[in-house]
Write a protein that holds these residues in place. Sequence first.
Motif, mmCIF file in Angstrom:
data_model
loop_
_atom_site.group_PDB
_atom_site.id
_atom_site.type_symbol
_atom_site.label_atom_id
_atom_site.label_comp_id
_atom_site.label_asym_id
_atom_site.label_seq_id
_atom_site.Cartn_x
_atom_site.Cartn_y
_atom_site.Cartn_z
ATOM 1 N N ARG A 87 7.379 51.031 43.245
ATOM 2 C CA ARG A 87 7.456 51.374 41.821
ATOM 3 C C ARG A 87 7.573 50.075 41.026
ATOM 4 N NH1 ARG A 87 11.783 54.895 43.482
ATOM 5 N NH2 ARG A 87 11.097 57.059 43.758
ATOM 6 N N TRP A 88 6.988 50.070 39.824
ATOM 7 C CA TRP A 88 7.114 48.932 38.910
ATOM 8 C C TRP A 88 7.947 49.344 37.695
ATOM 9 C CZ3 TRP A 88 6.179 43.854 39.237
ATOM 10 C CH2 TRP A 88 5.379 43.403 40.286
ATOM 11 N N TYR A 89 8.764 48.395 37.232
ATOM 12 C CA TYR A 89 9.620 48.622 36.072
ATOM 13 C C TYR A 89 9.369 47.527 35.042
ATOM 14 C CZ TYR A 89 12.354 51.874 38.948
ATOM 15 O OH TYR A 89 12.757 52.919 39.743
ATOM 16 N N LYS A 90 9.387 47.924 33.765
ATOM 17 C CA LYS A 90 9.333 46.971 32.657
ATOM 18 C C LYS A 90 10.548 47.215 31.766
ATOM 19 C CE LYS A 90 6.945 45.755 28.431
ATOM 20 N NZ LYS A 90 6.020 46.226 27.384
ATOM 21 N N ASP A 91 11.357 46.165 31.619
ATOM 22 C CA ASP A 91 12.593 46.272 30.838
ATOM 23 C C ASP A 91 13.450 47.438 31.338
ATOM 24 O OD1 ASP A 91 11.763 44.111 29.290
ATOM 25 O OD2 ASP A 91 10.724 45.404 27.864
ATOM 26 N N ASN A 92 13.517 47.556 32.704
ATOM 27 C CA ASN A 92 14.330 48.583 33.395
ATOM 28 C C ASN A 92 13.846 50.010 33.156
ATOM 29 O OD1 ASN A 92 16.110 46.888 34.767
ATOM 30 N ND2 ASN A 92 17.397 46.647 32.952
ATOM 31 N N LYS A 93 12.605 50.173 32.723
ATOM 32 C CA LYS A 93 12.014 51.496 32.569
ATOM 33 C C LYS A 93 10.826 51.622 33.527
ATOM 34 C CE LYS A 93 13.288 52.067 27.691
ATOM 35 N NZ LYS A 93 12.792 52.300 26.309
ATOM 36 N N LYS A 122 15.108 48.951 47.560
ATOM 37 C CA LYS A 122 15.467 47.565 47.289
ATOM 38 C C LYS A 122 14.533 47.004 46.220
ATOM 39 C CE LYS A 122 18.836 47.159 50.224
ATOM 40 N NZ LYS A 122 18.718 46.362 51.446
ATOM 41 N N SER A 123 15.084 46.189 45.328
ATOM 42 C CA SER A 123 14.320 45.679 44.193
ATOM 43 C C SER A 123 14.385 44.156 44.161
ATOM 44 C CB SER A 123 14.864 46.252 42.882
ATOM 45 O OG SER A 123 14.201 45.681 41.769
ATOM 46 N N CYS A 124 13.307 43.540 43.693
ATOM 47 C CA CYS A 124 13.308 42.094 43.480
ATOM 48 C C CYS A 124 13.951 41.787 42.129
ATOM 49 C CB CYS A 124 11.887 41.533 43.539
ATOM 50 S SG CYS A 124 10.780 42.147 42.247
ATOM 51 N N VAL A 125 14.252 40.526 41.901
ATOM 52 C CA VAL A 125 14.852 40.100 40.642
ATOM 53 C C VAL A 125 13.803 40.196 39.528
ATOM 54 C CG1 VAL A 125 15.969 38.189 39.422
ATOM 55 C CG2 VAL A 125 16.447 38.593 41.844
ATOM 56 N N ALA A 126 14.205 40.750 38.371
ATOM 57 C CA ALA A 126 13.285 40.886 37.242
ATOM 58 C C ALA A 126 12.842 39.514 36.743
ATOM 59 C CB ALA A 126 13.949 41.672 36.118
ATOM 60 N N VAL A 176 5.016 37.556 39.557
ATOM 61 C CA VAL A 176 4.863 37.798 38.124
ATOM 62 C C VAL A 176 4.671 36.451 37.435
ATOM 63 C CG1 VAL A 176 5.896 38.749 36.029
ATOM 64 C CG2 VAL A 176 6.335 39.841 38.246
ATOM 65 N N PRO A 177 3.538 36.194 36.787
ATOM 66 C CA PRO A 177 3.348 34.900 36.116
ATOM 67 C C PRO A 177 4.291 34.769 34.927
ATOM 68 C CG PRO A 177 1.561 36.391 35.564
ATOM 69 C CD PRO A 177 2.374 37.080 36.621
ATOM 70 N N THR A 178 4.636 33.524 34.584
ATOM 71 C CA THR A 178 5.549 33.293 33.464
ATOM 72 C C THR A 178 4.871 33.517 32.123
ATOM 73 O OG1 THR A 178 4.999 30.934 33.551
ATOM 74 C CG2 THR A 178 6.944 31.661 34.777
ATOM 75 N N SER A 179 3.554 33.258 32.038
ATOM 76 C CA SER A 179 2.852 33.435 30.763
ATOM 77 C C SER A 179 1.394 33.771 31.009
ATOM 78 C CB SER A 179 2.955 32.164 29.907
ATOM 79 O OG SER A 179 2.373 31.055 30.589
ATOM 80 N N TYR A 238 9.703 42.212 34.136
ATOM 81 C CA TYR A 238 9.074 43.055 35.153
ATOM 82 C C TYR A 238 9.779 42.877 36.498
ATOM 83 C CZ TYR A 238 5.101 43.991 32.055
ATOM 84 O OH TYR A 238 4.302 44.399 31.019
ATOM 85 N N ARG A 239 9.936 44.008 37.219
ATOM 86 C CA ARG A 239 10.463 43.968 38.582
ATOM 87 C C ARG A 239 9.838 45.103 39.377
ATOM 88 N NH1 ARG A 239 14.542 47.748 39.699
ATOM 89 N NH2 ARG A 239 15.326 48.872 37.860
ATOM 90 N N CYS A 240 9.882 44.968 40.714
ATOM 91 C CA CYS A 240 9.283 45.942 41.618
ATOM 92 C C CYS A 240 10.344 46.462 42.575
ATOM 93 C CB CYS A 240 8.126 45.303 42.385
ATOM 94 S SG CYS A 240 7.451 46.352 43.692
ATOM 95 N N GLU A 241 10.183 47.721 42.993
ATOM 96 C CA GLU A 241 11.136 48.364 43.896
ATOM 97 C C GLU A 241 10.375 48.966 45.073
ATOM 98 O OE1 GLU A 241 14.819 50.897 42.614
ATOM 99 O OE2 GLU A 241 13.116 52.268 42.885
ATOM 100 N N SER A 242 10.866 48.694 46.293
ATOM 101 C CA SER A 242 10.268 49.266 47.507
ATOM 102 C C SER A 242 11.198 50.349 48.061
ATOM 103 C CB SER A 242 10.019 48.187 48.556
ATOM 104 O OG SER A 242 11.238 47.618 48.993
ATOM 105 N N PHE A 243 10.611 51.410 48.587
ATOM 106 C CA PHE A 243 11.426 52.491 49.133
ATOM 107 C C PHE A 243 10.662 53.220 50.236
ATOM 108 C CE2 PHE A 243 8.952 54.158 45.651
ATOM 109 C CZ PHE A 243 8.555 55.421 46.054
ATOM 110 N N ASN A 244 11.409 53.793 51.195
ATOM 111 C CA ASN A 244 10.862 54.685 52.215
ATOM 112 C C ASN A 244 11.923 55.732 52.561
ATOM 113 O OD1 ASN A 244 12.698 53.385 53.886
ATOM 114 N ND2 ASN A 244 11.160 52.399 55.171
#
Length: 294
Positions: free
Chosen positions: A162-168, A212-216, A136-139, A200-206
């Motif tokens: 899945r992608w999340y923005k502001d935990n949504k 498991k999710s990366c740090v926002a 995720v770029p900073t700007s 922004y953060r991303c979550e992987s699942f199977n």
Amino acid sequence: MNTLKLLALHLLVSLLHCPFCVLVTVSSSKPQVEVHEHTDAVLTCEFRTEKDQNPRIEWKKKGKAVTFVYFNHKFTGSYAGRAKIEGATLTIHSVTQRDSGEYRCEVTAGEDHVNLGEATVTLNVLVPPHVPSCEVPTSVFVGSGLELLCKDKLSVPPATYRWYKDNKALMTTAGTPYSIDMNMGTLKLKSVSKTDEGMYRCESFNSVGAPKSCVAQQLNVIEYPWNLAILISGAAAFVMFIFFCCLCVYVCRRRGCCKKDKKTKSTKCFNPPPPPPPPIHNLKHYKQTHSFMI
């Protein structure tokens, strides 16, 4: 194929010589085995012989090349110390993804008429999701295109995202200004606006374990400053002006309107001026050679 033909021929000859013999048979009650990572995998192998009560048992793993797992009553390579055998059934402790593959159980009964039998077992080690790597770029500037990346290379079966923005959770519909590829883990925005700013953060699942999710990470959307916009516009206008001038000169030369008239050369002869008279101080060298009277 040649080995199978020879085995079939040998079997036929043995049956003709001994029609009531019990041939060596090898089978597996579970040819497909799926277990979670770091658990035990049991690869079953059952056999029956005609006479030999102590046949030779071997296990091999098929890969780029066939390697021994159990040979000459002991385990080889990475299987030493973490596997056991009971009868012909093989148990591997604390399996990892490297243990996945096709295994072959071979039983050789030297006293039997048909002395070789084999069975194949496929092991698939399931791996739960790992923390994915997120880019995720900073700007980013307003109006720019943007692609966010997410990848988990270790999970088996392969993870979806899945992608999340502001935990949504971000959901794609017909009117959303972005697109999400759940299999590739990409989030694409064609034209970034100020409303896209956020965490922004991303979550992987199977199907194996918990997601498991990366740090926002914070995405900042920057608007172009007026002085920068004016500078860019001025530079573009200057470049267009230079291009227009060059185009005008090119067209003028192609049409011949920029040629200069040649000046006619002068045909007048040039006469050099007469030499100056000798200086006065040289008159003393002059001698009169004739006399004359007026």
